[in-house]
Write a protein that holds these residues in place. Sequence first.
Motif, short mmCIF file in Angstrom:
data_model
loop_
_atom_site.label_atom_id
_atom_site.label_comp_id
_atom_site.label_asym_id
_atom_site.label_seq_id
_atom_site.Cartn_x
_atom_site.Cartn_y
_atom_site.Cartn_z
N ILE A 267 0.84 -1.21 0.00
CA ILE A 267 0.00 0.00 0.00
C ILE A 267 0.87 1.25 0.00
N ALA A 268 1.93 1.26 0.83
CA ALA A 268 2.84 2.42 0.87
C ALA A 268 3.55 2.62 -0.45
N LEU A 269 3.92 1.53 -1.12
CA LEU A 269 4.56 1.62 -2.44
C LEU A 269 3.60 2.23 -3.46
N LEU A 270 2.39 1.71 -3.51
CA LEU A 270 1.43 2.18 -4.50
C LEU A 270 1.05 3.64 -4.26
N GLU A 271 0.97 4.03 -3.02
CA GLU A 271 0.61 5.42 -2.70
C GLU A 271 1.77 6.39 -2.87
N GLY A 272 2.96 5.84 -3.14
CA GLY A 272 4.13 6.69 -3.35
C GLY A 272 4.82 7.11 -2.07
N ARG A 273 4.46 6.51 -0.94
CA ARG A 273 5.11 6.83 0.34
C ARG A 273 6.41 6.07 0.51
N LYS A 274 6.59 5.01 -0.28
CA LYS A 274 7.86 4.28 -0.33
C LYS A 274 8.22 4.09 -1.79
N GLY A 275 9.50 4.03 -2.10
CA GLY A 275 9.91 3.84 -3.48
C GLY A 275 9.61 5.05 -4.33
N ASP A 276 9.53 4.83 -5.64
CA ASP A 276 9.32 5.96 -6.56
C ASP A 276 8.18 5.68 -7.52
N THR A 277 7.11 5.05 -7.04
CA THR A 277 5.95 4.78 -7.87
C THR A 277 5.31 6.09 -8.31
N ALA A 278 5.22 6.29 -9.61
CA ALA A 278 4.63 7.53 -10.14
C ALA A 278 3.92 7.23 -11.45
N PRO A 279 2.77 7.88 -11.65
CA PRO A 279 2.00 8.61 -10.64
C PRO A 279 1.46 7.64 -9.58
N PRO A 280 1.21 8.13 -8.37
CA PRO A 280 0.76 7.24 -7.30
C PRO A 280 -0.64 6.70 -7.54
N TRP A 281 -0.94 5.61 -6.87
CA TRP A 281 -2.25 4.98 -6.93
C TRP A 281 -3.06 5.36 -5.70
N LYS A 282 -4.36 5.31 -5.83
CA LYS A 282 -5.27 5.50 -4.71
C LYS A 282 -5.85 4.15 -4.32
N ILE A 283 -5.75 3.81 -3.03
CA ILE A 283 -6.25 2.51 -2.57
C ILE A 283 -7.78 2.57 -2.48
N GLU A 284 -8.41 1.68 -3.22
CA GLU A 284 -9.88 1.65 -3.27
C GLU A 284 -10.47 0.63 -2.32
N ASP A 285 -9.73 -0.47 -2.08
CA ASP A 285 -10.24 -1.53 -1.21
C ASP A 285 -9.08 -2.43 -0.83
N ILE A 303 -5.03 -21.16 1.39
CA ILE A 303 -4.16 -19.99 1.38
C ILE A 303 -4.98 -18.72 1.59
N ARG A 304 -4.55 -17.89 2.51
CA ARG A 304 -5.18 -16.59 2.76
C ARG A 304 -4.41 -15.54 1.97
N SER A 305 -4.96 -15.14 0.84
CA SER A 305 -4.28 -14.20 -0.04
C SER A 305 -4.81 -12.79 0.21
N CYS A 306 -3.93 -11.88 0.59
CA CYS A 306 -4.31 -10.53 0.97
C CYS A 306 -4.34 -9.64 -0.27
N PHE A 307 -5.48 -9.00 -0.52
CA PHE A 307 -5.60 -8.21 -1.74
C PHE A 307 -5.58 -6.70 -1.46
N VAL A 308 -5.13 -5.96 -2.46
CA VAL A 308 -5.18 -4.50 -2.47
C VAL A 308 -5.71 -4.10 -3.86
N LYS A 309 -6.79 -3.38 -3.89
CA LYS A 309 -7.34 -2.85 -5.15
C LYS A 309 -7.02 -1.37 -5.21
N ALA A 310 -6.36 -0.95 -6.29
CA ALA A 310 -5.92 0.45 -6.42
C ALA A 310 -6.35 1.01 -7.78
N VAL A 311 -6.53 2.31 -7.82
CA VAL A 311 -6.90 3.00 -9.06
C VAL A 311 -6.09 4.28 -9.19
N ARG A 312 -6.02 4.79 -10.40
CA ARG A 312 -5.43 6.13 -10.60
C ARG A 312 -5.98 6.75 -11.88
#
Length: 312
Positions: A267-285, A303-312
């Motif tokens: 989540i931090a990577l996608l939001e641009g708070r870690k690394g250099d992901t650009a443009p950043p993503w917004k976490i939707e769910d 298996i318990r697979s943890c999901f992150v749904k992101a948009v931009r």
Amino acid sequence: MKKSLLDLLACPACLPEEHGLREKVLKSSQEDILEGSLNCKKCGAEYRIREGIAFLDPNHSEEAVASNRYETAPVLSSYLWSHFGDLLDDEEATDAYVKWASLMRPCAGACLDTGSAVGRFSFEMANKCDFVVGIDNSVAFVRAARELVVQRRANLSLALEGSITQEKTLTLPPDWRTNNMEFVVADALALPFRSGIFSAVSSLNVVDKVPKPIIHIAEINRSAKKNDAQFLFSDPFSWSTAAAPEEDWLGGTSTGSFAGRGKDNIIALLEGRKGDTAPPWKIEDHGHVWWKIRTHTNHFELIRSCFVKAVR
């Protein structure tokens, strides 16, 4: 390989530079190239097309295939059940792929399914997008997925116990689209596509299986559109030094840049708070999905697979 895929491709050996591939067709059938090659205009690399399958992994070799457990018949059968067991009316099957697909909105444009294995998520997305590409480095998985595209059915040999097997026939539902799909052999760390062309991208149970997880995330980010894009990530974060050295994990450690839990770091990577992901993503769910693999009648891996749904 569908000829319509040609406009999306870039030489994976030349990345981060992007150079197109020139096709050499030896045998074709309507919209498919069945035999031939794809050649880089810059570096001269040649990627073969055999029996309709494009081999776009720059590190592909027969030796690697021979030593890859994902190429074996028992593992292939296990994954076919994991992806399509619900279509066999198996009461032990999960609806994981239906749940993952429900998180994605219909969209114009193309969808990229990285680590697609035998393709269930790709098939789900075919009814939501204009075109879907699934990539995996397992030849057996890609061959099985393309067989389902072409034949709309496949024969499975499911292990019951020991050497006893049960034969099953998998048939796709009549309302599933298959004319807008392609599967290719490729590397999730060197995606053979031009930048910014996919409206939807996915990484399901891949990031803890690759030697450089941060590159996998960067490659998906590069391939996705800069605007009007959606990204579905899901993983159990079963970190292992057999896949990647601990210093390259994106979680599961108490020290380093990615100390802590994997989902928080993604989540931090996608939001641009870690690394250099650009443009950043917004976490939707975000949340989790239960996914199951079958070894035989009496042995399953839940298996318990943890999901992150992101948009931009």
